[in-house]
Enzyme design. Structure first.
Site, PDB file in Angstrom:
ATOM      1  N   GLU A 170     -13.222   4.271 -10.249  1.00 20.68           N
ATOM      2  CA  GLU A 170     -14.621   4.041  -9.865  1.00 20.68           C
ATOM      3  C   GLU A 170     -15.481   3.675 -11.085  1.00 20.68           C
ATOM      4  OE1 GLU A 170     -14.947   6.567  -5.744  1.00 20.68           O
ATOM      5  OE2 GLU A 170     -15.672   7.560  -7.554  1.00 20.68           O
ATOM      6  N   GLU A 270     -10.125   4.240  -1.453  1.00 19.96           N
ATOM      7  CA  GLU A 270     -10.468   5.609  -1.063  1.00 19.96           C
ATOM      8  C   GLU A 270     -11.314   5.577   0.205  1.00 19.96           C
ATOM      9  OE1 GLU A 270     -12.341   8.177  -3.879  1.00 19.96           O
ATOM     10  OE2 GLU A 270     -11.050   7.550  -5.547  1.00 19.96           O
TER      11      GLU A 270
END
Length: 366
Positions: A170, A270
């Site tokens: 991320e 995710e």
């Protein structure tokens, strides 16, 4: 001399006319452009990073028929083809350590599933708000940090040989802060280039994925990577409705745009959804009220399954949609009902409070 000149001129005119004719023909009948490469893979994955620690507690898991089995076997039978594993540099304990990840990866491969290595480049969780440089690297200058990133990435990829590797987790605002922070003018692209180069050198067959959390800003982020000539293979996106918006048509739009403009396979790296709003242990759950849900998907076993089926359908409809990964599928309340340091994810796992496989496992079918 004059005859030779006229003859040469004549041939010159013929050549020029021929060239102009060919050019006009090409303009009126343009050559077909090559089709973009389609993904050579479709990930039906789950992040099971905590499973080695959970297994130490002797938790029994049950398949959909109620028979006792180990989690990896249940996932394999369900159709899961990839297990994502988190790696920290020097964690406080053995969880997500290199030794644990290496051994767990070997178990995953022995079950016939692929390994997706998620390198955090931190001693702990890395996400859009936290990208702390490992303590051992905290005093390095940029040149030294680049070398450390290369050497570390090369070593772990060479030893584990994952099919997929995520160079950073991320990384919306870069990683390895402060030197690799985008918003403060850091050298993120140079550092990421070293990570990607090392991964490809260590294992040419490994697909390198760069991972962005959410939808807003994703186009700018990946366009910059392309502009900076960072040679990655796949786009990874996190998508949680509560954090990134409940409009799934927007998710589709962003993925379509990335697929066409960046020309890379796109993976939902995710996602998750609750099967209940109830709780089992005494640890606060991150999702616990109806306002956090998409109205058409209730917090129920069937609602969780329907949500994930919708996710899979969206990815399959994208021109270069290359798969999905369920996050926290293993994070059951394994420390018992009275634990205050147990699982904040217990109602979003792939197993219910009795440790039985939920209907959502159908999403992994081939």
């Amino acid at each position: 001399m004059m005859k030779r000149f006229c003859k040469n001129t004549f041939y010159g005119v013929i050549i020029l006319l021929s060239f102009l004719f060919e050019a006009c023909s090409e303009e009126s009948n343009p050559q077909p452009q090559p089709e973009p490469d389609t993904p050579s893979f479709f990930i039906r994955g789950a992040d099971l990073s905590l499973l080695p620690d959970i297994e130490k507690y002797g938790i029994q898991f049950y398949d959909k028929n109620g028979d006792v089995s180990d989690m990896l076997s249940i996932m394999k039978v369900a159709g899961c083809n990839t297990v994502r594993i988190r790696l920290w540099y020097e964690p406080a304990d053995e969880n997500s350590s290199f030794e644990q990840v290496r051994d767990f990866a070997a178990k995953v491969k022995a079950k016939g599933m692929d390994v997706w290595l998620c390198i955090h480049y931190s001693d702990t969780w890395a996400d859009p708000g936290h990208q702390t440089t490992p303590r051992a690297w905290s005093k390095l200058q940029l040149g030294e940090l680049k070398d450390s990133v290369y050497q570390y990435t090369y070593r772990v990829v060479r030893e584990i040989q994952p099919l997929y590797v995520q160079t950073g987790n991320e990384v919306n605002d870069g990683f390895l802060w402060p030197l690799g922070r985008i918003s403060t003018g850091g050298s993120f692209y140079a550092l990421m280039a070293e990570a990607v180069k090392a991964a490809k050198a260590a294992s040419p067959t490994t697909h390198v994925m760069i991972h962005y959390a959410g939808l807003d800003g994703a186009a700018v982020f990946f366009n910059q990577l392309k502009y900076k000539n960072v040679d990655f293979d796949a786009i990874g996106l996190s998508y949680y409705p509560y954090y990134h918006g409940k409009d799934m048509s927007y998710l589709t739009s962003v993925m379509n745009s990335l697929s066409k403009n960046i020309q890379r396979p796109v993976v939902i790296a995710e996602t998750s959804y609750p099967f209940t709003l109830q709780w089992y242990d005494n640890t606060h759950n991150l999702i616990g009220i109806a306002d956090q849900l998409i109205d058409s998907f209730p917090a129920s076993p069937e609602g969780q399954k329907s949500y994930m089926m919708r996710i899979r359908h969206i990815v399959e409809e994208i021109e270069q949609g290359a798969g999905f990964c369920y996050w926290g599928g293993e994070w059951v309340a394994y420390k018992g009902p009275n634990a205050t340091n147990g699982s904040p994810w217990e109602n979003q796992t792939l197993f219910d409070f009795e440790m039985k496989a939920l209907p959502v496992l159908d999403v992994f079918k081939d």
